[in-house]
Design a protein around this motif. Sequence first.
Motif, PDB file in Angstrom:
ATOM      1  N   TRP A 296       1.762  -2.652  13.245  1.00  0.00           N
ATOM      2  CA  TRP A 296       2.407  -2.706  11.839  1.00  0.00           C
ATOM      3  C   TRP A 296       1.094  -2.267  10.936  1.00  0.00           C
ATOM      4  O   TRP A 296       0.900  -2.848   9.989  1.00  0.00           O
TER       5      TRP A 296
ATOM      6  N   TYR B 184      -1.101  -0.023   8.557  1.00  0.00           N
ATOM      7  CA  TYR B 184      -0.906   0.664   7.148  1.00  0.00           C
ATOM      8  C   TYR B 184      -0.752   2.042   7.377  1.00  0.00           C
ATOM      9  O   TYR B 184       0.093   2.620   6.651  1.00  0.00           O
TER      10      TYR B 184
ATOM     11  N   TYR C 182       2.818   3.406   8.068  1.00  0.00           N
ATOM     12  CA  TYR C 182       4.151   3.242   7.201  1.00  0.00           C
ATOM     13  C   TYR C 182       4.211   3.523   6.077  1.00  0.00           C
ATOM     14  O   TYR C 182       5.205   3.228   5.164  1.00  0.00           O
ATOM     15  N   PHE C 183       3.371   4.387   5.466  1.00  0.00           N
ATOM     16  CA  PHE C 183       3.289   4.699   4.007  1.00  0.00           C
ATOM     17  C   PHE C 183       3.050   6.208   3.601  1.00  0.00           C
ATOM     18  O   PHE C 183       2.456   6.588   2.794  1.00  0.00           O
ATOM     19  N   TRP C 184       3.666   6.898   4.488  1.00  0.00           N
ATOM     20  CA  TRP C 184       3.796   8.232   4.185  1.00  0.00           C
ATOM     21  C   TRP C 184       4.593   8.762   3.396  1.00  0.00           C
ATOM     22  O   TRP C 184       4.162   9.804   2.697  1.00  0.00           O
ATOM     23  N   THR C 185       5.785   8.355   3.002  1.00  0.00           N
ATOM     24  CA  THR C 185       6.434   8.632   2.111  1.00  0.00           C
ATOM     25  C   THR C 185       6.421   8.159   0.594  1.00  0.00           C
ATOM     26  O   THR C 185       5.833   7.205   0.685  1.00  0.00           O
ATOM     27  N   ASP C 186       6.808   9.111  -0.345  1.00  0.00           N
ATOM     28  CA  ASP C 186       6.615   8.665  -1.791  1.00  0.00           C
ATOM     29  C   ASP C 186       7.652   7.527  -2.020  1.00  0.00           C
ATOM     30  O   ASP C 186       8.683   7.826  -1.327  1.00  0.00           O
ATOM     31  N   LYS C 187       7.326   6.612  -2.832  1.00  0.00           N
ATOM     32  CA  LYS C 187       8.571   5.447  -2.898  1.00  0.00           C
ATOM     33  C   LYS C 187       9.183   6.043  -4.349  1.00  0.00           C
ATOM     34  O   LYS C 187       8.478   6.141  -5.369  1.00  0.00           O
TER      35      LYS C 187
ATOM     36  N   GLY D 225       2.879   6.515  -1.277  1.00  0.00           N
ATOM     37  CA  GLY D 225       3.001   5.306  -0.450  1.00  0.00           C
ATOM     38  C   GLY D 225       1.544   4.575  -0.640  1.00  0.00           C
ATOM     39  O   GLY D 225       1.420   3.319  -0.657  1.00  0.00           O
TER      40      GLY D 225
ATOM     41  N   VAL E  38       0.996   1.974  -3.106  1.00  0.00           N
ATOM     42  CA  VAL E  38       1.646   0.838  -2.796  1.00  0.00           C
ATOM     43  C   VAL E  38       0.601  -0.116  -2.240  1.00  0.00           C
ATOM     44  O   VAL E  38       0.359  -1.280  -2.487  1.00  0.00           O
TER      45      VAL E  38
ATOM     46  N   VAL F 227       4.569  -5.106   5.691  1.00  0.00           N
ATOM     47  CA  VAL F 227       4.769  -3.850   5.784  1.00  0.00           C
ATOM     48  C   VAL F 227       6.363  -3.791   5.940  1.00  0.00           C
ATOM     49  O   VAL F 227       6.650  -2.763   5.341  1.00  0.00           O
TER      50      VAL F 227
ATOM     51  N   ASN G 153       7.759  -3.623   2.787  1.00  0.00           N
ATOM     52  CA  ASN G 153       7.253  -2.680   1.612  1.00  0.00           C
ATOM     53  C   ASN G 153       6.944  -1.300   2.014  1.00  0.00           C
ATOM     54  O   ASN G 153       6.475  -0.473   1.293  1.00  0.00           O
ATOM     55  N   LYS G 154       7.023  -1.073   3.120  1.00  0.00           N
ATOM     56  CA  LYS G 154       6.948   0.372   3.907  1.00  0.00           C
ATOM     57  C   LYS G 154       7.674   1.265   3.292  1.00  0.00           C
ATOM     58  O   LYS G 154       8.923   1.093   2.678  1.00  0.00           O
ATOM     59  N   THR G 155       7.192   2.683   3.051  1.00  0.00           N
ATOM     60  CA  THR G 155       7.859   3.625   2.254  1.00  0.00           C
ATOM     61  C   THR G 155       8.237   4.701   3.303  1.00  0.00           C
ATOM     62  O   THR G 155       9.370   5.323   2.836  1.00  0.00           O
TER      63      THR G 155
END
Lengths: 421, 421
Positions: free
Chosen positions: A142, A144, A147-152, A163, A166, B406, B409-411
Motif C-alpha cells: 500500500w 504511496y 496509488y496517487f497518480w491521478t489528479d483528484k 495526487g 493529497v 491509502v 484516499n488514493k486517487t
Amino acid sequence: MKPAAVSSAAPPREETDGRPLPPGWRSYTSPEGLRYYVNSSSKETTWRRPSLSAESPQRLLARHNSSPYANGCHGSTKTSQPKETAGVALRKPSMDKQPAGSVSPAKRQIREVKETKITINCVTFPLPGEGPEQQLLKPNEWSYCDYFWTDKKDPQGTTSVAGFEVLLQKQLKGKQMQKEMAEFIHERIKIEEEYAKNLSKLSLSPLAAQEEGTLGEAWTQLKKSLHDEAEVHLKFSNKLHTEVEKPLLTFRGDNFKKDLKKYDHHITDLRKQLASRYAGVEKARKALADRQKDLEVKTQQLEIKLSNKTEEDIKKARRKSTQAGDDLMRCVDLYNQTQSKWFEEMVTTSMELEKLEVERIEWIQQHLRQYTTLRHETDMFNQSMVEPVDQLLQNVDPGKDRELWVKENKTGDVRPVDMDI
Amino acid sequence: MKPAAVSSAAPPREETDGRPLPPGWRSYTSPEGLRYYVNSSSKETTWRRPSLSAESPQRLLARHNSSPYANGCHGSTKTSQPKETAGVALRKPSMDKQPAGSVSPAKRQIREVKETKITINCVTFPLPGEGPEQQLLKPNEWSYCDYFWTDKKDPQGTTSVAGFEVLLQKQLKGKQMQKEMAEFIHERIKIEEEYAKNLSKLSLSPLAAQEEGTLGEAWTQLKKSLHDEAEVHLKFSNKLHTEVEKPLLTFRGDNFKKDLKKYDHHITDLRKQLASRYAGVEKARKALADRQKDLEVKTQQLEIKLSNKTEEDIKKARRKSTQAGDDLMRCVDLYNQTQSKWFEEMVTTSMELEKLEVERIEWIQQHLRQYTTLRHETDMFNQSMVEPVDQLLQNVDPGKDRELWVKENKTGDVRPVDMDI
C-alpha cells in the motif's frame, strides 16, 4: 526524403530490443539520441523513444535510497528502509503501429490507429484494458508510490488537485495532529497542577489538629499524605511536560514545513513543465495537420489538373509536411522525457513522504507510551504514600493514648477519705 | 448517756470486722444503720461508719458493669470490659482516736488529734504521708478513676474545676474532633469532584480527533481513559462520603451530648450535696465548740464559786454539749455517706467516660482505615484504566495505518505511460 541531421551510420534493420523492423522501414538516430524510422517508399517518418527496460525500477529505488532525504528529516528517528522488490516491472510504454498495407500512396498517410491512451491534465495514461498489465511497484505495501497518480477532482468538479498534494496535505495534517496532542497534554498538566495545589493546601489544614496520642499521630500523617500525593501529581505533571508535551511541540520544528514546501514546489514545477511540453505537442500536432491538409489539397488539385501548380509546389508542400512531422516527433519525445522525469520524482518523493509518516507514527507511539508509563508510575507512587498512614493507623492504641493524656492532664491521684470528727 | 434511738440488742463488744473494742467502749447501731460507740465512763460517744472492706471494689466494679451504660452509648461498637482486678483495696477511711486516758473529765473532752486529713472544696483527703498507703484502683491502666480526684485550679488561681469536668471536656472535645475530621474529608471530596470534572471535560476534547488508523484508535482510547480516571475519582469521593464523612458526622449523634450532660449534672449534684453536708458539719462543729466553751466556763465558775450557778446548770450545759457532740457525729457521718456516694459515682462514671474514649478512638481508627483502603483501591483502579491504552499503543502499526489511509484516499493506481504520436 531523409530527415535532417541524421547519423552517418548505416540505418539498422532492427529495433533496439532486437525485434525486426517491419518491411520497408529503416531506423535512424538523431543527434538528440532519438530514434526514428523512415518508410522508404512512402517516405513517412515516425519517431519512437527507446522503451524503458526492466532494470529501471531498481535504478529508481536505488536512487531514492541514496537521496539526501533517505535517512529522514531533522530530528526524526531512523526507521527501516523501504523494501526493494526484485524484478518489479516498470511500465512499458508501447507504440503499436499497423504496418503499411497495399493501399494507395495517399491513403498510406492515413493510418487507422486505435485509441489506447488518454491524456488528462497533461498526464498520459493507458485506457482501461489497453496496453500491458501494470504491476504495483511495491505490491502488498500500500505504498504511496502506487496509488496517487491521478489528479483528484474536487466535489464540485471544477478544479482538481494532484495526487501528490493529497500526500503532502497528510504530512501537514500530521504536524497539526502533533500540535493538538501537545495541547491536550498541556491541558492535562494544568489539571494535575490544580489538583496538586488543592491537596497541598488542604494538607496544611488545622482541622482536628488537637487530636493527641497515637490517634493524633495517625491523623497528622493522614493530612501530610495529602501533601505527599500532591508532590506525586506535581512530579507527574512536570514529567508530562518535559517528556511528552515539549517533545510533541518541538518534533520536526519549522524546517519540516520548509522541506515539505520544497518537495511541493519541485513536483509542481515538473508538472508545469509537463503542461508546457504538452502544449507544444498540441501545437505541433495542429501544424502537421495543417501541412498534411495543404499537401493533400495540392495533390488533389494536380490530379484533377485544377490549377497550374507545378510538381515543384507539391514537393515544397511535401517537405513542409515532413518537417511538421519531425517537429511533432520531437515535441512528443520531449514531453515523454519530461513525464518520465516527473514520474521518477513522484516515486522518490512520495516514498520519502511515506517514510516520514512511518516515522511520525512511531515517534508519537513512543511518546504516548511514555505518557502511560508516567501514569503507571504516578499511581504506584500514590499508593505508597498511603503506607505510612496505614502503619500509624494500625498502631493506634487507646490504652497508650489514655496513658499519655492522663499523665498530661491528671488533677490528683489521692483518693478522698472519710472525714474525722 | 445513751444516744437516742438505739437498738434494743445488747451492745456488742466487737467491731464489724471482728476487731475487739478498746476497753470501756461499747457499740450501738442507730436506726439509720450507723454504728456508734459509747465510752461507759466518760460517756463520750463517737460515730464510725463501717469501714469499706476489701470486697467493695469488686462490688463497685460489678455495679459498673451492669449499669445501663455498660455496653456503651448509641451506635458505638462493643469494646472490652474494664478489667476487674482482684484483691484491690479501696480506701480505708480510718478514724484514729486516742482512747481516753487518765485525764481530768474536762480534759477528756479535749483530745490531741494530729492533723492527718485536709478538706479542700468540701472533699476530704489524707495529708501526704498520713494514713494507710493508697493503691491505685486499676494499676498499670492509667485509668480515669485513679487520677482525677482533685479539683484543678485555673491558671489565675481564682476558681477551680472538678477533675470530673476535665474528663467530660475531653469527651466533648472528642466530639469536636470527629466533626472536624468530617469537615476535612468533605474538603477532600470536593477536591476529588473538581478533579474528576476537569478530567471528564478534557476527555471530550476534539483535539487530534482527526488522527486515524491504529494511532488514532490509541489516541481515542487515551482520551477516553481520562474519563475512566474521572469515574474512578468520582467513585472514590462518593465512597468517602458514605463510608467516612457521613459516619463521622453522625457517630454518637445528639443523644451523646445529652448523656454527657446527664453525667455532668449527676456528679455536680452530688458535689453540691457534699458541700451542703460539709456546711452542716462546719455548723455542728461550731455549735459544739460553743457548747463546750459554755460548759467549760460554767464549770470554772463553779470551781471558783464565781456565780450562783447550781449543779443543775452544769448538768444542762453538759447535756447540751453532749447533744452538740451527737449532732456533729451525725453530720460527719452524713457527710461521709455523701462523699462515699459521690466517690462511687465518680468511679462508675469516669470509667464510663474512659470506655467511651476507647470506643471513640477505635471507631475513628476503623473509619480512617477505611479511608486508606479507599485510597488504595482508587490507585489500583486508576492504574487499570491505563491498561487498554497501553494495549492499543502496543498495537500501533504504521503499515496498517498506511493501508487504511491509502484505501480511503488514493486517487488512482494507473501509472502514466509515454504518449504516442
